[in-house]
Design a protein around this motif. Structure first.
Motif, short mmCIF file in Angstrom:
data_model
loop_
_atom_site.label_atom_id
_atom_site.label_comp_id
_atom_site.label_asym_id
_atom_site.label_seq_id
_atom_site.Cartn_x
_atom_site.Cartn_y
_atom_site.Cartn_z
N ASN A 14 0.82 -1.22 0.00
CA ASN A 14 0.00 0.00 0.00
C ASN A 14 0.85 1.27 0.00
OD1 ASN A 14 -2.53 1.15 -0.26
ND2 ASN A 14 -2.74 1.46 1.93
N ARG A 15 2.01 1.20 -0.65
CA ARG A 15 2.89 2.37 -0.75
C ARG A 15 2.98 2.80 -2.21
NH1 ARG A 15 7.16 2.50 3.95
NH2 ARG A 15 6.01 1.26 5.46
N ARG A 16 3.26 4.10 -2.38
CA ARG A 16 3.36 4.69 -3.72
C ARG A 16 4.80 5.11 -3.99
NH1 ARG A 16 -1.77 5.41 -2.13
NH2 ARG A 16 -3.38 5.34 -3.71
N GLY A 30 5.86 12.18 -13.26
CA GLY A 30 4.40 12.11 -13.20
C GLY A 30 3.84 10.70 -13.09
N THR A 31 4.65 9.66 -13.33
CA THR A 31 4.18 8.29 -13.22
C THR A 31 4.27 7.85 -11.76
OG1 THR A 31 5.07 7.81 -15.43
CG2 THR A 31 4.39 5.93 -14.08
N VAL A 32 3.17 7.34 -11.23
CA VAL A 32 3.12 6.86 -9.84
C VAL A 32 2.72 5.40 -9.83
CG1 VAL A 32 2.01 7.14 -7.59
CG2 VAL A 32 2.58 9.16 -8.95
N PHE A 33 3.48 4.60 -9.08
CA PHE A 33 3.25 3.17 -8.91
C PHE A 33 2.67 2.93 -7.53
CE2 PHE A 33 6.42 3.66 -12.08
CZ PHE A 33 6.35 2.57 -12.91
N HIS A 34 1.63 2.11 -7.42
CA HIS A 34 0.98 1.80 -6.15
C HIS A 34 1.01 0.28 -5.96
CE1 HIS A 34 -2.82 2.13 -3.42
NE2 HIS A 34 -1.73 1.89 -2.74
N ILE A 42 2.83 -10.08 -5.50
CA ILE A 42 2.90 -8.63 -5.65
C ILE A 42 1.99 -8.23 -6.80
CG2 ILE A 42 4.39 -6.67 -6.21
CD1 ILE A 42 6.77 -8.48 -5.33
N SER A 43 1.28 -7.12 -6.60
CA SER A 43 0.53 -6.52 -7.70
C SER A 43 0.66 -5.00 -7.57
CB SER A 43 -0.94 -6.94 -7.69
OG SER A 43 -1.58 -6.47 -6.53
N SER A 44 0.50 -4.33 -8.68
CA SER A 44 0.51 -2.87 -8.62
C SER A 44 -0.21 -2.30 -9.83
CB SER A 44 1.94 -2.32 -8.57
OG SER A 44 2.52 -2.30 -9.85
N THR A 45 -0.60 -1.06 -9.68
CA THR A 45 -1.11 -0.27 -10.79
C THR A 45 -0.19 0.93 -10.93
OG1 THR A 45 -2.61 0.95 -9.36
CG2 THR A 45 -3.51 -0.97 -10.49
N TYR A 46 -0.11 1.46 -12.14
CA TYR A 46 0.66 2.69 -12.32
C TYR A 46 0.06 3.51 -13.44
CZ TYR A 46 3.31 -0.06 -15.90
OH TYR A 46 3.70 -0.83 -16.95
N ILE A 117 11.59 5.92 -5.97
CA ILE A 117 11.67 6.35 -4.57
C ILE A 117 10.25 6.47 -4.01
CG2 ILE A 117 11.71 8.81 -5.22
CD1 ILE A 117 13.73 7.35 -2.34
N GLU A 118 10.11 6.06 -2.76
CA GLU A 118 8.81 6.10 -2.10
C GLU A 118 8.34 7.54 -1.95
OE1 GLU A 118 6.76 4.66 2.10
OE2 GLU A 118 8.92 4.41 1.81
N LEU A 119 7.07 7.76 -2.22
CA LEU A 119 6.46 9.07 -2.03
C LEU A 119 6.03 9.21 -0.58
CD1 LEU A 119 4.24 9.24 -5.22
CD2 LEU A 119 6.32 10.56 -4.75
N ALA A 120 6.10 10.41 -0.05
CA ALA A 120 5.66 10.67 1.31
C ALA A 120 4.17 10.38 1.42
CB ALA A 120 5.94 12.11 1.70
N ALA A 121 3.76 9.86 2.56
CA ALA A 121 2.34 9.50 2.77
C ALA A 121 1.44 10.71 2.70
CB ALA A 121 2.18 8.81 4.11
#
Length: 121
Positions: A14-16, A30-34, A42-46, A117-121
């Motif tokens: 649950n991190r971006r 501008g691309t964000v991975f979740h 593992i699964s993710s959307t981006y 790099i992880e985005l701040a919550a």
């Protein structure tokens, strides 16, 4: 006793993440991975930037390693698919980092290395 691979779940679930470096790929500013982790799956959307929508599916392969398959639809209407092998780490501020070696399977040729790099919550 620590559950195997639990550190990866703590670092990814649950991190971006944002792109730090991907000079040969399509994802970029501008691309964000979740990410989501369930056991060793593992699964993710981006999306964002040149990516209309993308998905990843993969598995944990070691205490700090993962492998993924990915596909996306670009804003130019291209469908692309590829593979990646990654390592999970942390920067000096404690944010989770991801580094990958990857290659295209369909829609493009070549491959490269990328980091996130992880985005701040």
């Amino acid at each position: 006793m620590e559950i195997p691979f639990s550190k990866i779940s703590e670092r990814l679930n649950n991190r971006r993440f944002a792109v730090a470096n991907n000079s040969h790929g399509v994802s970029g500013a501008g691309t964000v991975f979740h990410y989501h982790i369930e056991g060793e799956s593992i699964s993710s959307t981006y999306q964002g930037g040149r990516i209309s929508i993308g998905h990843q599916v993969g598995r944990v392969t070691g205490p700090d390693t993962i492998e993924l398959l990915f596909h996306c639809l670009t804003t130019e209407g291209k469908i692309l698919a590829g593979w990646s092998r990654g390592t999970i780490g942390a920067d000096h501020e404690g944010r989770t980092t991801l580094t990958f070696v990857w290659g295209w399977l369909s829609g493009a040729t070549g491959g490269g290395e990328s980091s996130y790099i992880e985005l701040a919550a």
